[in-house]
Write an enzyme that holds these catalytic residues in place. Sequence first.
Site, PDB file in Angstrom:
ATOM      1  N   ILE A 137       0.128  13.049   8.739  1.00  0.00           N
ATOM      2  CA  ILE A 137       0.771  14.349   9.389  1.00  0.00           C
ATOM      3  C   ILE A 137       2.720  14.199   9.584  1.00  0.00           C
ATOM      4  CG2 ILE A 137      -0.087  15.805  11.927  1.00  0.00           C
ATOM      5  CD1 ILE A 137      -2.551  13.939  11.947  1.00  0.00           C
ATOM      6  N   ASP A 148       0.628  -0.223  18.606  1.00  0.00           N
ATOM      7  CA  ASP A 148       0.891   0.117  17.019  1.00  0.00           C
ATOM      8  C   ASP A 148       0.859   1.793  17.917  1.00  0.00           C
ATOM      9  OD1 ASP A 148       1.081   1.068  14.564  1.00  0.00           O
ATOM     10  OD2 ASP A 148      -0.597   2.298  15.101  1.00  0.00           O
ATOM     11  N   THR A 162       0.404  -1.003  -0.344  1.00  0.00           N
ATOM     12  CA  THR A 162      -0.002   0.410   0.204  1.00  0.00           C
ATOM     13  C   THR A 162       0.650   0.851   0.110  1.00  0.00           C
ATOM     14  OG1 THR A 162      -1.410  -1.553   1.792  1.00  0.00           O
ATOM     15  CG2 THR A 162      -1.766   1.245   1.273  1.00  0.00           C
ATOM     16  N   VAL A 163       2.207   1.457   0.846  1.00  0.00           N
ATOM     17  CA  VAL A 163       2.163   2.309   0.749  1.00  0.00           C
ATOM     18  C   VAL A 163       3.583   2.851  -0.014  1.00  0.00           C
ATOM     19  CG1 VAL A 163       3.883   4.333   2.562  1.00  0.00           C
ATOM     20  CG2 VAL A 163       2.414   2.689   3.242  1.00  0.00           C
ATOM     21  N   LYS A 220       4.043   4.085  18.105  1.00  0.00           N
ATOM     22  CA  LYS A 220       4.009   5.658  17.745  1.00  0.00           C
ATOM     23  C   LYS A 220       4.854   6.696  18.916  1.00  0.00           C
ATOM     24  CE  LYS A 220       0.962   4.899  13.973  1.00  0.00           C
ATOM     25  NZ  LYS A 220       0.280   4.192  13.376  1.00  0.00           N
ATOM     26  N   GLY A 280       0.437   8.791   9.658  1.00  0.00           N
ATOM     27  CA  GLY A 280       0.903   9.004   8.510  1.00  0.00           C
ATOM     28  C   GLY A 280       1.771  10.333   7.491  1.00  0.00           C
ATOM     29  N   VAL A 331       4.920   7.485  12.237  1.00  0.00           N
ATOM     30  CA  VAL A 331       4.113   8.218  13.245  1.00  0.00           C
ATOM     31  C   VAL A 331       2.504   9.462  11.888  1.00  0.00           C
ATOM     32  CG1 VAL A 331       3.970   9.565  14.954  1.00  0.00           C
ATOM     33  CG2 VAL A 331       6.099   8.075  14.764  1.00  0.00           C
TER      34      VAL A 331
HETATM   35  N1  HSE Z   1      -2.688   0.584  11.574  1.00  0.00           N
HETATM   36  C1  HSE Z   1      -2.429   1.523  11.369  1.00  0.00           C
HETATM   37  C2  HSE Z   1      -3.335   2.471  11.794  1.00  0.00           C
HETATM   38  C3  HSE Z   1      -1.414   1.996  10.111  1.00  0.00           C
HETATM   39  O1  HSE Z   1      -4.479   1.579  12.111  1.00  0.00           O
HETATM   40  O2  HSE Z   1      -3.499   3.760  11.714  1.00  0.00           O
HETATM   41  C4  HSE Z   1      -0.571   3.349   9.714  1.00  0.00           C
HETATM   42  O3  HSE Z   1       0.498   3.006  10.861  1.00  0.00           O
END
Ligand code: HSE
Length: 442
Positions: free
Chosen positions: A140, A205, A17-18, A209, A138, A136
Amino acid sequence: MSQAVQSVNVGIIGFGTVGSGTARIILQNAGLIERRTGKKIILRRIADLDTERDRGVAIPQGVLTTDAFEIINDPAIDVVVELIGGIEPAKKFMLAALKNGKHVVTANKALLATHGTEIFTEADAQHRSIGFEAAVAGGIPIIKVMREGLAANNILSIYGIINGTSNYILTRMTKEGAPFDMVLKDAQRLGYAEADPTFDIEGIDTAHKLTLLASLSYGIGLSFDKVYKEGITAITPEDIAYASELGYKIKLLAIAKVVDSEIELRVHPTMLPEDYLISKVDDVLNAVYVVGDAVGETMYYGRGAGDMPTGSAVVSDIIDIASRGETSCERRGCSFLNAAQNAGTGFKIKDISDIETMYYFRFTVVDKPGVLSKISGVLGEHNISISAVIQKGRREGEAVPLVVLTHKAKERDIVNAVREIDKTPVVAAKTRFIRVEDKEYN
Ligand code: HSE
């Protein structure tokens, strides 16, 4: 790559994706980037085990390969972009790229939060940069904010909604009264969740971050193991409805704040007054609220995941590396870790049992006379003061929810009180509590 070189050759490892978003931005906006920055970004190679699947990006002939080492060992490549995620082989690829004199750009928060010390140390030894804006929140640009925009500030607190999946789940549970499991399945189907959704819903997650943000802000190294982590799996639509009745929203929050010259580092579902700006951040959107001693309150809002938003952050790191060159890296320290630690703050991290905040309790108790006084008696014995109580309905002799909101109390007292209350025969199920962050009553 020297400062005089006007072009930068890029190799991307991971065409998911990225990776696809990053490639699309480089190819579509190359002219704009060159006009704006004077740097030409050349997408030289992309490595992925699957070179057949159509990602909707027209990749020039000869760019795709199945072998990451064709990028890592290519002398013409200046910047290696690691977008495969996970610990291995990402770590092996990054270290090999650094040893070969490449700069590295990554979105891999899990790897940096847990093995970053080794990676940043290698980057420093090689005088190469690690760009991790995409790791961190995405799209932003919060890393740039913390490193540069707020560099003149003592950071007093950071509150972040930095996991889109859990924010999406809590938003739908709030708006529709939908159960957790059903919404999680939708989040997975829509591609928001990590490969292992446990990382999203258990706060891991978010903690990865927060580890990076706190390290930048407080000179405490990468302290992932010391972050208190609690996810959203135990939150029920009932809790959300009670929170709303009390004027609060429930959000999975990353919190770092200075209290009594120590740092609180915690990730947990949090009740926030519904009129706070951050309480209005819904669906997959992310937001980071930062208070600095000079600047005061600031907030940053945007998409925390997805191909193009995260790709935007990746490409900004590539531009940054191309623009700064090596000398700047030597002056400031390639490793943000050393730069942050040189700031010399080095706070002690508070244990969760030492924090003080407000609490929401949901007791499940037998509906009979004397129960409320029994519970409030135990809370009082533990120095916990009640600010609101809700008990609805009447089912004499049966279990009913009893909701209690407290004033500021010590977590240690809360845990001890709950332990004692849960042993009493009037309690029919384990008591739930949620921490509340409310400037007004704290
Ligand atoms: N799984 C992460 C989220 C993706 O839902 O924010 C981005 O780090």
